[in-house]
Scaffold this active site. Structure first.
Site, PDB file in Angstrom:
ATOM      1  N   LYS A   1       7.372 -34.539   1.646  1.00  0.00           N
ATOM      2  CA  LYS A   1       7.002 -33.355   2.428  1.00  0.00           C
ATOM      3  C   LYS A   1       6.561 -32.240   1.488  1.00  0.00           C
ATOM      4  O   LYS A   1       7.304 -31.844   0.588  1.00  0.00           O
ATOM      5  CB  LYS A   1       8.181 -32.885   3.282  1.00  0.00           C
ATOM      6  CG  LYS A   1       7.820 -31.783   4.278  1.00  0.00           C
ATOM      7  CD  LYS A   1       8.921 -31.599   5.303  1.00  0.00           C
ATOM      8  CE  LYS A   1       8.509 -30.630   6.401  1.00  0.00           C
ATOM      9  NZ  LYS A   1       9.525 -30.549   7.474  1.00  0.00           N
TER      10      LYS A   1
ATOM     11  N   ASN B   1      15.709 -37.038   6.104  1.00  0.00           N
ATOM     12  CA  ASN B   1      15.102 -36.136   5.143  1.00  0.00           C
ATOM     13  C   ASN B   1      16.134 -35.772   4.083  1.00  0.00           C
ATOM     14  O   ASN B   1      17.229 -35.305   4.405  1.00  0.00           O
ATOM     15  CB  ASN B   1      14.608 -34.885   5.889  1.00  0.00           C
ATOM     16  CG  ASN B   1      13.799 -33.950   5.037  1.00  0.00           C
ATOM     17  OD1 ASN B   1      14.266 -33.430   4.050  1.00  0.00           O
ATOM     18  ND2 ASN B   1      12.560 -33.706   5.461  1.00  0.00           N
TER      19      ASN B   1
ATOM     20  N   TYR C   1       8.649 -28.463  15.879  1.00  0.00           N
ATOM     21  CA  TYR C   1       9.952 -27.804  15.737  1.00  0.00           C
ATOM     22  C   TYR C   1       9.885 -26.448  16.440  1.00  0.00           C
ATOM     23  O   TYR C   1      10.414 -26.275  17.527  1.00  0.00           O
ATOM     24  CB  TYR C   1      10.318 -27.652  14.259  1.00  0.00           C
ATOM     25  CG  TYR C   1      11.689 -27.026  13.990  1.00  0.00           C
ATOM     26  CD1 TYR C   1      12.211 -26.004  14.787  1.00  0.00           C
ATOM     27  CD2 TYR C   1      12.467 -27.423  12.909  1.00  0.00           C
ATOM     28  CE1 TYR C   1      13.450 -25.429  14.540  1.00  0.00           C
ATOM     29  CE2 TYR C   1      13.711 -26.854  12.644  1.00  0.00           C
ATOM     30  CZ  TYR C   1      14.184 -25.850  13.473  1.00  0.00           C
ATOM     31  OH  TYR C   1      15.407 -25.286  13.216  1.00  0.00           O
TER      32      TYR C   1
ATOM     33  N   ASN D   1      13.178 -18.695   8.777  1.00  0.00           N
ATOM     34  CA  ASN D   1      14.528 -19.165   8.476  1.00  0.00           C
ATOM     35  C   ASN D   1      14.732 -19.232   6.970  1.00  0.00           C
ATOM     36  O   ASN D   1      13.810 -19.505   6.210  1.00  0.00           O
ATOM     37  CB  ASN D   1      14.785 -20.533   9.127  1.00  0.00           C
ATOM     38  CG  ASN D   1      14.465 -21.691   8.215  1.00  0.00           C
ATOM     39  OD1 ASN D   1      15.279 -22.086   7.363  1.00  0.00           O
ATOM     40  ND2 ASN D   1      13.259 -22.238   8.359  1.00  0.00           N
TER      41      ASN D   1
ATOM     42  N   ASN E   1      13.725 -22.287   0.564  1.00  0.00           N
ATOM     43  CA  ASN E   1      15.050 -21.677   0.698  1.00  0.00           C
ATOM     44  C   ASN E   1      16.097 -22.212  -0.268  1.00  0.00           C
ATOM     45  O   ASN E   1      17.260 -21.814  -0.190  1.00  0.00           O
ATOM     46  CB  ASN E   1      15.544 -21.843   2.139  1.00  0.00           C
ATOM     47  CG  ASN E   1      14.607 -21.171   3.128  1.00  0.00           C
ATOM     48  OD1 ASN E   1      14.099 -20.092   2.866  1.00  0.00           O
ATOM     49  ND2 ASN E   1      14.354 -21.831   4.247  1.00  0.00           N
ATOM     50  N   THR E   2      15.716 -23.129  -1.159  1.00  0.00           N
ATOM     51  CA  THR E   2      16.583 -23.579  -2.247  1.00  0.00           C
ATOM     52  C   THR E   2      15.915 -23.180  -3.550  1.00  0.00           C
ATOM     53  O   THR E   2      14.796 -23.630  -3.823  1.00  0.00           O
ATOM     54  CB  THR E   2      16.797 -25.107  -2.194  1.00  0.00           C
ATOM     55  OG1 THR E   2      17.522 -25.438  -1.010  1.00  0.00           O
ATOM     56  CG2 THR E   2      17.584 -25.575  -3.411  1.00  0.00           C
TER      57      THR E   2
ATOM     58  N   THR F   1      17.476 -31.605   6.547  1.00  0.00           N
ATOM     59  CA  THR F   1      17.625 -32.136   5.211  1.00  0.00           C
ATOM     60  C   THR F   1      19.110 -32.281   4.872  1.00  0.00           C
ATOM     61  O   THR F   1      19.911 -31.392   5.129  1.00  0.00           O
ATOM     62  CB  THR F   1      16.928 -31.230   4.185  1.00  0.00           C
ATOM     63  OG1 THR F   1      15.528 -31.206   4.486  1.00  0.00           O
ATOM     64  CG2 THR F   1      17.136 -31.685   2.765  1.00  0.00           C
TER      65      THR F   1
ATOM     66  N   SER G   1      10.876 -26.933   0.616  1.00  0.00           N
ATOM     67  CA  SER G   1      11.561 -25.828   1.283  1.00  0.00           C
ATOM     68  C   SER G   1      11.559 -24.616   0.370  1.00  0.00           C
ATOM     69  O   SER G   1      11.837 -24.721  -0.830  1.00  0.00           O
ATOM     70  CB  SER G   1      13.001 -26.209   1.615  1.00  0.00           C
ATOM     71  OG  SER G   1      13.718 -25.061   2.053  1.00  0.00           O
TER      72      SER G   1
ATOM     73  N   ASN H   1       5.554 -28.098   5.168  1.00  0.00           N
ATOM     74  CA  ASN H   1       6.775 -27.331   5.382  1.00  0.00           C
ATOM     75  C   ASN H   1       6.405 -25.914   5.826  1.00  0.00           C
ATOM     76  O   ASN H   1       5.244 -25.632   6.130  1.00  0.00           O
ATOM     77  CB  ASN H   1       7.602 -27.311   4.086  1.00  0.00           C
ATOM     78  CG  ASN H   1       9.101 -27.318   4.342  1.00  0.00           C
ATOM     79  OD1 ASN H   1       9.596 -26.578   5.184  1.00  0.00           O
ATOM     80  ND2 ASN H   1       9.820 -28.144   3.604  1.00  0.00           N
ATOM     81  N   THR H   2       7.386 -25.006   5.823  1.00  0.00           N
ATOM     82  CA  THR H   2       7.152 -23.617   6.210  1.00  0.00           C
ATOM     83  C   THR H   2       6.428 -22.863   5.096  1.00  0.00           C
ATOM     84  O   THR H   2       6.349 -23.310   3.961  1.00  0.00           O
ATOM     85  CB  THR H   2       8.480 -22.913   6.523  1.00  0.00           C
ATOM     86  OG1 THR H   2       9.343 -23.023   5.385  1.00  0.00           O
ATOM     87  CG2 THR H   2       9.141 -23.559   7.726  1.00  0.00           C
TER      88      THR H   2
ATOM     89  N   GLY I   1      15.286 -30.420  10.297  1.00  0.00           N
ATOM     90  CA  GLY I   1      15.785 -29.055  10.326  1.00  0.00           C
ATOM     91  C   GLY I   1      16.495 -28.698  11.604  1.00  0.00           C
ATOM     92  O   GLY I   1      17.447 -27.906  11.588  1.00  0.00           O
TER      93      GLY I   1
ATOM     94  N   PHE J   1      19.493 -25.460   3.452  1.00  0.00           N
ATOM     95  CA  PHE J   1      20.043 -26.825   3.465  1.00  0.00           C
ATOM     96  C   PHE J   1      21.540 -26.820   3.806  1.00  0.00           C
ATOM     97  O   PHE J   1      22.341 -27.506   3.171  1.00  0.00           O
ATOM     98  CB  PHE J   1      19.835 -27.532   2.125  1.00  0.00           C
ATOM     99  CG  PHE J   1      18.424 -27.934   1.811  1.00  0.00           C
ATOM    100  CD1 PHE J   1      17.400 -27.782   2.728  1.00  0.00           C
ATOM    101  CD2 PHE J   1      18.119 -28.454   0.563  1.00  0.00           C
ATOM    102  CE1 PHE J   1      16.095 -28.151   2.421  1.00  0.00           C
ATOM    103  CE2 PHE J   1      16.820 -28.837   0.236  1.00  0.00           C
ATOM    104  CZ  PHE J   1      15.806 -28.676   1.174  1.00  0.00           C
TER     105      PHE J   1
END
Length: 356
Positions: free
Chosen positions: A217, A139, A318, A111, A177-178, A86, A175, A246-247, A63, A115
């Site tokens: 992950k 990744n 991170y 965040n 975010n996708t 990624t 993730s 992950n987050t 990331g 991607f």
């Protein structure tokens, strides 16, 4: 000048501006032969995991350097390994800005980058020209426009492209975010994905005559029962490693923060307990049959050591790196090595190693 003195200046800039400025500054120093000015001395603490030898067990999580633009500069800071990505089959811009938010009171970030990357072909070209000879993880993920039922195609495309250039490959199915990506963690979808990926992985291993470990992950937002079931599926498909985690999409710990309601994945100190909980369950489930990489909420050497106590073989940082700077790498290595010495053992887990 110490990082603690520079951080107020960096934190006065918009988040992505500070991100790009910091990485470009590190690259400038490294190219000028001054990379050590930004680094804290990191002791040797070699570890062997997944059949790979790491100079120390503290790595950079995916990331931060999605397109492998800064590998040499980041390596100069003393990381034991670096994970880029990624990356997706074709380039995509990610989500609209602003898409990264600091929560300094909580030592956290949110965040929703989505991607954003230049595509796998560009990443491979950069990896081929890097001077870095250490352990490099790549990744991989799927493009936003690829429907869930075609996700395997994207992962296989990336796997084929990066296989000869990666030390190990990380499969990102977690993730937030996708859209729909986390659905790939559901039992039936995960089994279908792993069946196709491990089949292709075996073909590539035979084609190149080399085994590149495969790690998956996973997310922190799952029950203990689901975490254990997910770990058992990974074992069934003989995956080499699991990256935990992950987050998080949880917001309870930051609800009162002005940025606490922003969509995306929350990382940093508030993620620590959830990530540790999932790591403990996964470790209890897989034992020494699979490598575990602990990620999430590592803000100090003690946090890194706790991941090892919970069963991790390696750790990644991170957000802690954003808040604490390069000194966190040295502190984490020292703390983990101290634990190993107190146990009277080398910092390694041979049972987690894989062979060709």
């Amino acid at each position: 000048m110490s990082y603690s003195a520079l951080r107020p200046l960096l934190f006065s800039l918009p988040e992505e501006v500070a991100h790009d400025f910091s990485l470009n500054s590190l690259r400038f120093l490294e190219r000028a032969g001054l990379g050590r000015l930004a680094a804290s001395p990191v002791q040797d603490a070699p570890v062997e995991v997944m059949g790979l030898r790491f100079p120390n067990p503290v790595g950079l999580a995916a990331g931060l350097d999605k397109d492998a633009r800064y590998v040499n500069a980041l390596a100069a800071l003393g990381f034991g390994f670096i994970e880029v990505g990624t990356v997706t089959p074709v380039a995509q811009p990610g989500n609209p800005k602003p898409r990264m938010f600091r929560l300094p009171k909580h030592e956290a970030l949110i965040n929703r980058m989505g991607f954003n990357n230049d595509g796998v072909t560009s990443l491979v070209q950069r990896v081929q020209t890097t001077r870095y000879s250490g352990v490099l993880g790549i990744n991989i993920g799927k493009n936003k426009t690829t429907p869930e039922e075609r996700a395997l195609d994207d992962y296989v495309t990336c796997l084929r492209a990066v296989y000869p250039h990666a030390s190990y490959i990380a499969v990102n199915i977690s993730s937030p975010n996708t859209p729909g990506l986390r659905n790939l963690q559901a039992e039936d979808q995960l089994k279908a994905l792993l069946e196709g990926l491990t089949r292709e992985h075996g073909k590539l291993r035979d084609e190149y005559g080399q085994h590149r470990p495969l790690a998956v992950k996973i997310a922190p937002d799952m029950s203990e029962e689901t975490a254990a079931a997910t770990a058992r599926i990974l074992l069934d498909f003989a995956v080499d490693g699991v990256i935990v985690t992950n987050t998080t999409i949880a917001r309870d710990a930051v609800a009162e923060d002005k940025n606490g309601g922003e969509a995306g994945g929350l990382s940093g100190q508030p993620l620590r307990d959830a990530a540790d909980r999932v790591l403990a369950v996964v470790s209890d489930t897989v034992g020494q049959r699979m490598a575990k990489i602990g990620v999430g909420g590592i803000m100090s050497g003690e946090d890194a050591q706790r991941k090892i106590r919970l069963g991790a073989d390696l750790v990644q940082i991170y957000t802690g790196f954003i808040y604490r700077g390069p000194k966190l790498i040295a502190d984490a290595v020292k703390s983990i090595d101290g634990l190993a010495r107190n146990r009277g053992e080398a910092v390694q887990n041979p049972a987690s190693s894989s062979t060709d």
